[in-house]
Design an enzyme around this catalytic site. Structure first.
Site, PDB file in Angstrom:
ATOM      1  N   ARG A   1       0.749  -1.173   0.007  1.00  0.00           N
ATOM      2  CA  ARG A   1       0.033  -0.116   0.009  1.00  0.00           C
ATOM      3  C   ARG A   1       0.850   1.274   0.053  1.00  0.00           C
ATOM      4  O   ARG A   1       0.421   2.317   0.520  1.00  0.00           O
ATOM      5  CB  ARG A   1      -1.119  -0.180   1.417  1.00  0.00           C
TER       6      ARG A   1
ATOM      7  N   SER B   1     -10.988  -1.749   3.456  1.00  0.00           N
ATOM      8  CA  SER B   1     -10.481  -2.102   4.582  1.00  0.00           C
ATOM      9  C   SER B   1      -9.709  -0.674   4.975  1.00  0.00           C
ATOM     10  O   SER B   1      -9.445  -0.062   4.416  1.00  0.00           O
ATOM     11  CB  SER B   1      -8.983  -2.894   4.330  1.00  0.00           C
TER      12      SER B   1
ATOM     13  N   GLU C   1      -5.649   2.477   6.367  1.00  0.00           N
ATOM     14  CA  GLU C   1      -5.063   2.583   5.128  1.00  0.00           C
ATOM     15  C   GLU C   1      -5.947   3.675   4.259  1.00  0.00           C
ATOM     16  O   GLU C   1      -5.402   4.153   3.354  1.00  0.00           O
ATOM     17  CB  GLU C   1      -5.796   1.112   4.632  1.00  0.00           C
TER      18      GLU C   1
HETATM   19  C1  LIG Z   1     -15.733  -1.995  -1.099  1.00  0.00           C
HETATM   20  C2  LIG Z   1     -14.282  -1.773  -1.133  1.00  0.00           C
HETATM   21  C3  LIG Z   1     -13.286  -2.822  -1.398  1.00  0.00           C
HETATM   22  C4  LIG Z   1     -12.011  -2.470  -1.860  1.00  0.00           C
HETATM   23  N1  LIG Z   1     -11.198  -3.462  -1.949  1.00  0.00           N
HETATM   24  C5  LIG Z   1      -9.727  -3.118  -1.844  1.00  0.00           C
HETATM   25  C6  LIG Z   1      -8.804  -4.376  -2.194  1.00  0.00           C
HETATM   26  O1  LIG Z   1      -9.267  -5.454  -1.974  1.00  0.00           O
HETATM   27  N2  LIG Z   1      -7.469  -3.893  -2.489  1.00  0.00           N
HETATM   28  C7  LIG Z   1      -7.090  -2.760  -2.328  1.00  0.00           C
HETATM   29  O2  LIG Z   1      -5.927  -2.714  -2.326  1.00  0.00           O
HETATM   30  N3  LIG Z   1      -7.709  -1.815  -1.950  1.00  0.00           N
HETATM   31  C8  LIG Z   1      -9.168  -1.874  -2.053  1.00  0.00           C
HETATM   32  N4  LIG Z   1     -10.179  -0.807  -1.542  1.00  0.00           N
HETATM   33  C9  LIG Z   1      -9.642   0.430  -1.390  1.00  0.00           C
HETATM   34  C10 LIG Z   1      -9.532   1.372  -2.907  1.00  0.00           C
HETATM   35  O3  LIG Z   1     -10.601   0.945  -3.840  1.00  0.00           O
HETATM   36  C11 LIG Z   1      -7.944   1.353  -3.409  1.00  0.00           C
HETATM   37  O4  LIG Z   1      -7.147   1.877  -2.555  1.00  0.00           O
HETATM   38  C12 LIG Z   1      -8.198   1.871  -4.749  1.00  0.00           C
HETATM   39  O5  LIG Z   1      -6.813   1.666  -5.439  1.00  0.00           O
HETATM   40  C13 LIG Z   1      -8.116   3.376  -4.697  1.00  0.00           C
HETATM   41  O6  LIG Z   1      -8.158   4.014  -5.854  1.00  0.00           O
HETATM   42  P1  LIG Z   1      -9.290   5.334  -6.081  1.00  0.00           P
HETATM   43  O7  LIG Z   1      -9.044   5.779  -7.596  1.00  0.00           O
HETATM   44  O8  LIG Z   1     -10.764   5.406  -5.510  1.00  0.00           O
HETATM   45  O9  LIG Z   1      -8.433   6.495  -5.332  1.00  0.00           O
HETATM   46  P2  LIG Z   1      -8.935   7.630  -4.251  1.00  0.00           P
HETATM   47  O10 LIG Z   1      -9.568   7.134  -3.283  1.00  0.00           O
HETATM   48  O11 LIG Z   1      -9.445   8.666  -5.060  1.00  0.00           O
HETATM   49  O12 LIG Z   1      -7.532   8.282  -3.730  1.00  0.00           O
HETATM   50  C14 LIG Z   1      -6.614   7.239  -2.865  1.00  0.00           C
HETATM   51  C15 LIG Z   1      -5.001   7.902  -2.947  1.00  0.00           C
HETATM   52  O13 LIG Z   1      -4.536   7.949  -4.182  1.00  0.00           O
HETATM   53  C16 LIG Z   1      -4.330   8.906  -4.663  1.00  0.00           C
HETATM   54  N5  LIG Z   1      -4.541   9.253  -6.116  1.00  0.00           N
HETATM   55  C17 LIG Z   1      -5.766   8.778  -6.587  1.00  0.00           C
HETATM   56  N6  LIG Z   1      -5.568   9.195  -8.039  1.00  0.00           N
HETATM   57  C18 LIG Z   1      -4.105   9.469  -8.354  1.00  0.00           C
HETATM   58  C19 LIG Z   1      -3.622   9.594  -9.368  1.00  0.00           C
HETATM   59  N7  LIG Z   1      -3.840   9.760 -10.620  1.00  0.00           N
HETATM   60  N8  LIG Z   1      -2.538  10.156  -9.338  1.00  0.00           N
HETATM   61  C20 LIG Z   1      -1.835  10.276  -8.077  1.00  0.00           C
HETATM   62  N9  LIG Z   1      -2.352   9.734  -7.018  1.00  0.00           N
HETATM   63  C21 LIG Z   1      -3.639   9.535  -7.264  1.00  0.00           C
HETATM   64  C22 LIG Z   1      -5.033  10.205  -4.087  1.00  0.00           C
HETATM   65  O14 LIG Z   1      -4.568  11.424  -3.923  1.00  0.00           O
HETATM   66  C23 LIG Z   1      -5.171   9.344  -2.585  1.00  0.00           C
HETATM   67  O15 LIG Z   1      -3.977   9.573  -1.913  1.00  0.00           O
HETATM   68  C24 LIG Z   1     -11.382  -1.059  -1.512  1.00  0.00           C
HETATM   69  C25 LIG Z   1     -12.516  -0.058  -1.527  1.00  0.00           C
HETATM   70  C26 LIG Z   1     -13.741  -0.162  -1.306  1.00  0.00           C
HETATM   71  C27 LIG Z   1     -14.803   0.658  -1.021  1.00  0.00           C
END
Ligand SMILES: Cc1cc2nc3c(=O)[nH]c(=O)nc-3n(C[C@H](O)[C@H](O)[C@H](O)COP(=O)(O)OP(=O)(O)OC[C@H]3O[C@@H](n4cnc5c(N)ncnc54)[C@H](O)[C@@H]3O)c2cc1C
Length: 308
Positions: A181, A231, A301
């Site tokens: 992560r 999580s 996280e």
């Molecule tokens: C129901 C559910 C299940 C999930 N299961 C998992 C799982 O199995 N495994 C897992 O790893 N995660 C899981 N997650 C968490 C999440 O989906 C991941 O961490 C995902 O990668 C976040 O992507 P996002 O685009 O939503 O990022 P955001 O939530 O929009 O941002 C997260 C972080 O990434 C940064 N960020 C976003 N986009 C960019 C970019 N283009 N450039 C630079 N920084 C950026 C943001 O600044 C922030 O710090 C889950 C979440 C939910 C709601």
């Protein structure tokens, strides 16, 4: 509103790409968060770089989001500009790489589910693990997202990023420093524009069956019927956050409308109308109770944005 800044933005973006006082609850899977002064929806790499350059020159605070699935935004919102990299930057290109492998390059706004489906359509294996993670590719690279034994690190070749002064560069896999992560993107506040991966061909039915199986396991185990950010805590070495929370007797523990999910104790859920303050209080209390019982300090996280 800052009129000067608005006029500068209009040199880079069209009106419909500029949202003012936009509630961030509409852009997070927790469905929580106050407004951002500006929320910008760039459509290409050059617009992102131009925006970052302007924001840096003007010394104005900004933050990049993808699908908001790992974010807890303060009830007061964010006093600054949000750059949302979403559907407008979600092109996918698949081509032959070497004799047997294929290169997949995708814009950072693409949803992992869409990318996983496209990779499956091309009968390539290695990305099935990501099909149920509700994030964008940019967020996934930044977080080195992973599930069921797979992670972004396994197949990524590199990513195009923008630094905080608006300069674009390509980072290869080693440069990205992907760990549990974490990544160089987080350390240096880079912005991911696109990423490329290499995959081998696989059996079409096996790929589909694996994706279906993993998604069924998610539906069985995770409280997908409630808004959450997945999580809430990182996995502490040698333990599972959810088990520690359950063993501390906190299943269903509630603060306001924020609750430790009864289905999966590793998830904090929004039962309806929870505030960011409720979620934060719950997180703080759970960390303390688990620490007092087991001597393990859980690390969130979920990323925090705004004032808490
Ligand atoms: C129901 C559910 C299940 C999930 N299961 C998992 C799982 O199995 N495994 C897992 O790893 N995660 C899981 N997650 C968490 C999440 O989906 C991941 O961490 C995902 O990668 C976040 O992507 P996002 O685009 O939503 O990022 P955001 O939530 O929009 O941002 C997260 C972080 O990434 C940064 N960020 C976003 N986009 C960019 C970019 N283009 N450039 C630079 N920084 C950026 C943001 O600044 C922030 O710090 C889950 C979440 C939910 C709601």
């Amino acid at each position: 509103m800052n009129e000067d800044f608005y006029q500068t933005l209009k040199d880079i973006l069209r009106d419909e790409q500029i949202l003012i006082e936009e509630p961030l609850a509409k852009h997070t899977t927790f469905q929580i968060g106050g407004p951002a002064e500006f929320l910008l929806l760039p459509e290409n790499n050059h617009q992102v770089a131009a925006l970052v350059k302007v924001l840096c020159e003007k010394n104005m605070p900004f933050y990049v989001i993808g699908n908001g699935s790992n974010l807890l935004v303060s009830d007061k919102g964010y006093k600054g500009t949000i750059i949302k990299i979403g559907q407008c930057m979600s092109n996918i290109v698949v081509r032959e790489y070497d004799g047997s492998r294929y290169l997949v390059q995708a814009g950072s706004g693409v949803l992992l589910s869409k990318l996983a489906n496209k990779i499956a359509e091309h009968e390539l294996t290695g990305f099935e693990f990501a099909s149920g993670i509700p994030g964008s590719l940019g967020g996934a690279v930044t977080m080195n997202a992973g599930a069921y034994g797979g992670e972004i690190k396994d197949s990524i070749m590199g990513a195009t990023v923008v630094d905080q002064s608006g300069s674009m560069m390509y980072l290869n896999k080693e440069d990205l420093k992907l760990g549990y992560r974490k990544s160089i993107i987080q350390e240096k506040n880079y912005i991911v524009l696109d990423a490329s991966f290499v995959f081998e061909p696989g059996n079409k039915d096996d790929i589909r069956n694996k994706m279906d199986d993993l998604n069924e396991r998610r539906r069985d185990k995770q409280p997908l019927e409630y808004p959450s950010a997945g999580s809430t805590f990182k996995r502490p070495e040698g333990y599972f956050a959810g088990k520690l929370i359950m063993d501390a007797g906190l299943r269903g523990y509630q603060v306001g409308n924020a609750q430790i999910s009864e289905k999966h104790c590793g998830f904090v859920i929004n039962k309806g109308g929870a505030t960011a303050a409720d979620i934060m209080t719950l997180i703080t209390e759970v960390r303390q109770i688990v620490f007092d019982k087991f001597g393990v300090m859980l690390e969130p996280e979920v990323r925090l944005l705004g004032e808490f």
